[in-house]
Design a protein around this motif. Structure first.
Motif, PDB file in Angstrom:
ATOM      1  N   GLU A 283       0.832  -1.213   0.000  1.00 52.93           N
ATOM      2  CA  GLU A 283       0.000   0.000   0.000  1.00 52.93           C
ATOM      3  C   GLU A 283       0.860   1.254   0.000  1.00 52.93           C
ATOM      4  OE1 GLU A 283      -3.275   0.258   2.783  1.00 52.93           O
ATOM      5  OE2 GLU A 283      -3.524  -1.906   2.723  1.00 52.93           O
ATOM      6  N   ASP A 284       1.917   1.256   0.800  1.00 46.51           N
ATOM      7  CA  ASP A 284       2.790   2.425   0.910  1.00 46.51           C
ATOM      8  C   ASP A 284       3.569   2.691  -0.377  1.00 46.51           C
ATOM      9  OD1 ASP A 284       1.887   2.756   3.508  1.00 46.51           O
ATOM     10  OD2 ASP A 284       3.733   2.019   4.443  1.00 46.51           O
ATOM     11  N   ALA A 285       3.726   1.671  -1.230  1.00 49.20           N
ATOM     12  CA  ALA A 285       4.449   1.839  -2.495  1.00 49.20           C
ATOM     13  C   ALA A 285       3.585   2.506  -3.564  1.00 49.20           C
ATOM     14  CB  ALA A 285       4.946   0.491  -3.003  1.00 49.20           C
ATOM     15  N   PHE A 286       2.252   2.545  -3.340  1.00 51.75           N
ATOM     16  CA  PHE A 286       1.315   3.085  -4.318  1.00 51.75           C
ATOM     17  C   PHE A 286       0.918   4.522  -3.985  1.00 51.75           C
ATOM     18  CE2 PHE A 286      -0.677  -1.427  -4.947  1.00 51.75           C
ATOM     19  CZ  PHE A 286       0.431  -1.830  -5.650  1.00 51.75           C
ATOM     20  N   THR A 287       0.673   5.316  -5.028  1.00 50.72           N
ATOM     21  CA  THR A 287       0.118   6.657  -4.825  1.00 50.72           C
ATOM     22  C   THR A 287      -1.342   6.532  -4.381  1.00 50.72           C
ATOM     23  OG1 THR A 287      -0.647   6.845  -7.122  1.00 50.72           O
ATOM     24  CG2 THR A 287       1.586   7.700  -6.626  1.00 50.72           C
ATOM     25  N   ALA A 288      -1.899   7.608  -3.872  1.00 47.09           N
ATOM     26  CA  ALA A 288      -3.304   7.612  -3.452  1.00 47.09           C
ATOM     27  C   ALA A 288      -4.235   7.360  -4.634  1.00 47.09           C
ATOM     28  CB  ALA A 288      -3.650   8.932  -2.768  1.00 47.09           C
ATOM     29  N   ASP A 289      -3.845   7.825  -5.834  1.00 46.41           N
ATOM     30  CA  ASP A 289      -4.699   7.664  -7.016  1.00 46.41           C
ATOM     31  C   ASP A 289      -4.253   6.493  -7.897  1.00 46.41           C
ATOM     32  OD1 ASP A 289      -2.359   8.892  -7.901  1.00 46.41           O
ATOM     33  OD2 ASP A 289      -3.392  10.295  -9.219  1.00 46.41           O
ATOM     34  N   PHE A 290      -3.611   5.492  -7.301  1.00 44.87           N
ATOM     35  CA  PHE A 290      -3.139   4.293  -7.993  1.00 44.87           C
ATOM     36  C   PHE A 290      -4.278   3.632  -8.772  1.00 44.87           C
ATOM     37  CE2 PHE A 290      -2.952  -0.374  -7.811  1.00 44.87           C
ATOM     38  CZ  PHE A 290      -1.773  -0.621  -8.488  1.00 44.87           C
ATOM     39  N   THR A 291      -3.949   3.104  -9.973  1.00 48.03           N
ATOM     40  CA  THR A 291      -4.894   2.310 -10.750  1.00 48.03           C
ATOM     41  C   THR A 291      -4.235   1.013 -11.202  1.00 48.03           C
ATOM     42  OG1 THR A 291      -4.328   3.397 -12.836  1.00 48.03           O
ATOM     43  CG2 THR A 291      -6.207   4.299 -11.591  1.00 48.03           C
ATOM     44  N   PHE A 292      -5.081   0.001 -11.385  1.00 49.91           N
ATOM     45  CA  PHE A 292      -4.620  -1.331 -11.783  1.00 49.91           C
ATOM     46  C   PHE A 292      -5.488  -1.823 -12.930  1.00 49.91           C
ATOM     47  CE2 PHE A 292      -4.880  -5.985 -11.442  1.00 49.91           C
ATOM     48  CZ  PHE A 292      -3.534  -6.325 -11.450  1.00 49.91           C
ATOM     49  N   THR A 293      -4.815  -2.284 -14.003  1.00 50.19           N
ATOM     50  CA  THR A 293      -5.517  -2.812 -15.167  1.00 50.19           C
ATOM     51  C   THR A 293      -4.942  -4.181 -15.510  1.00 50.19           C
ATOM     52  OG1 THR A 293      -5.921  -0.589 -16.011  1.00 50.19           O
ATOM     53  CG2 THR A 293      -6.088  -2.385 -17.591  1.00 50.19           C
ATOM     54  N   SER A 294      -5.826  -5.122 -15.791  1.00 51.21           N
ATOM     55  CA  SER A 294      -5.437  -6.467 -16.218  1.00 51.21           C
ATOM     56  C   SER A 294      -6.538  -6.961 -17.148  1.00 51.21           C
ATOM     57  CB  SER A 294      -5.306  -7.394 -15.003  1.00 51.21           C
ATOM     58  OG  SER A 294      -6.584  -7.829 -14.560  1.00 51.21           O
ATOM     59  N   PRO A 295      -6.390  -8.171 -17.687  1.00 46.53           N
ATOM     60  CA  PRO A 295      -7.486  -8.705 -18.493  1.00 46.53           C
ATOM     61  C   PRO A 295      -8.800  -8.846 -17.718  1.00 46.53           C
ATOM     62  CG  PRO A 295      -5.477  -9.876 -19.001  1.00 46.53           C
ATOM     63  CD  PRO A 295      -5.182  -8.999 -17.805  1.00 46.53           C
ATOM     64  N   PHE A 296      -8.749  -8.783 -16.385  1.00 42.34           N
ATOM     65  CA  PHE A 296      -9.952  -8.890 -15.563  1.00 42.34           C
ATOM     66  C   PHE A 296     -10.383  -7.574 -14.925  1.00 42.34           C
ATOM     67  CE2 PHE A 296      -7.774 -13.097 -15.072  1.00 42.34           C
ATOM     68  CZ  PHE A 296      -8.640 -13.812 -15.872  1.00 42.34           C
ATOM     69  N   ASP A 297      -9.542  -6.566 -14.960  1.00 42.20           N
ATOM     70  CA  ASP A 297      -9.786  -5.315 -14.227  1.00 42.20           C
ATOM     71  C   ASP A 297      -9.455  -4.130 -15.118  1.00 42.20           C
ATOM     72  OD1 ASP A 297     -10.042  -6.668 -11.466  1.00 42.20           O
ATOM     73  OD2 ASP A 297      -8.068  -7.319 -12.159  1.00 42.20           O
ATOM     74  N   ASP A 298     -10.369  -3.171 -15.189  1.00 39.66           N
ATOM     75  CA  ASP A 298     -10.170  -2.011 -16.060  1.00 39.66           C
ATOM     76  C   ASP A 298      -9.963  -0.740 -15.251  1.00 39.66           C
ATOM     77  OD1 ASP A 298      -9.992  -0.352 -18.267  1.00 39.66           O
ATOM     78  OD2 ASP A 298     -12.154  -0.258 -18.571  1.00 39.66           O
ATOM     79  N   GLY A 299      -8.711  -0.445 -14.945  1.00 37.45           N
ATOM     80  CA  GLY A 299      -8.379   0.809 -14.265  1.00 37.45           C
ATOM     81  C   GLY A 299      -9.003   0.938 -12.889  1.00 37.45           C
TER      82      GLY A 299
END
Length: 121
Positions: A25-41
């Motif tokens: 969690e500490d490595a990510f910014t507050a506005d972090f986003t994650f995209t994968s074939p299962f997750d869109d931003g």
């Protein structure tokens, strides 16, 4: 600066193996986003709600290559599970300073005991 981002990525993978959610969690910014074939931003909270799981099924991560270009890094790794299953992914990390602002995951092939496993579509 490139070595610093590569170090952040190495530290992140090590934190996953330790099940150290706070370090991740500490490595990510507050506005972090994650995209994968299962997750869109998806945002940071949704990422941890949907994607965080205990990593005790992972035997090792082999970071095969990390290429840093400015505020973007490409990482290819092989994940080996304790049950003999393995897979190779490439991830694109977007940085804001020394924090990770985004991760886009591209899935590779999956193997079990060295044999290719066809994935369901």
């Amino acid at each position: 600066m490139s070595a610093d981002k590569a170090g952040v990525i190495r530290d992140l993978f090590a934190a996953y193996l330790r099940n150290d959610r706070k370090a991740v969690e500490d490595a990510f910014t507050a506005d972090f986003t994650f995209t994968s074939p299962f997750d869109d931003g998806i945002d940071k909270a949704t990422y941890f709600a949907l994607c965080w799981r205990v990593a005790d099924w992972i035997a090792q991560h082999d970071l095969e290559r990390i290429a840093v270009d400015g505020d973007v890094a490409f990482v290819t790794y092989r994940c080996v599970a304790k049950d003999g299953k393995s897979f190779r992914n490439t991830e694109v990390f977007g940085f804001e300073g020394d924090l990770i602002r985004s991760i886009d995951v591209y899935f590779g092939a999956t193997y079990k005991d060295g044999v290719f496993q066809k994935q369901a579509s």
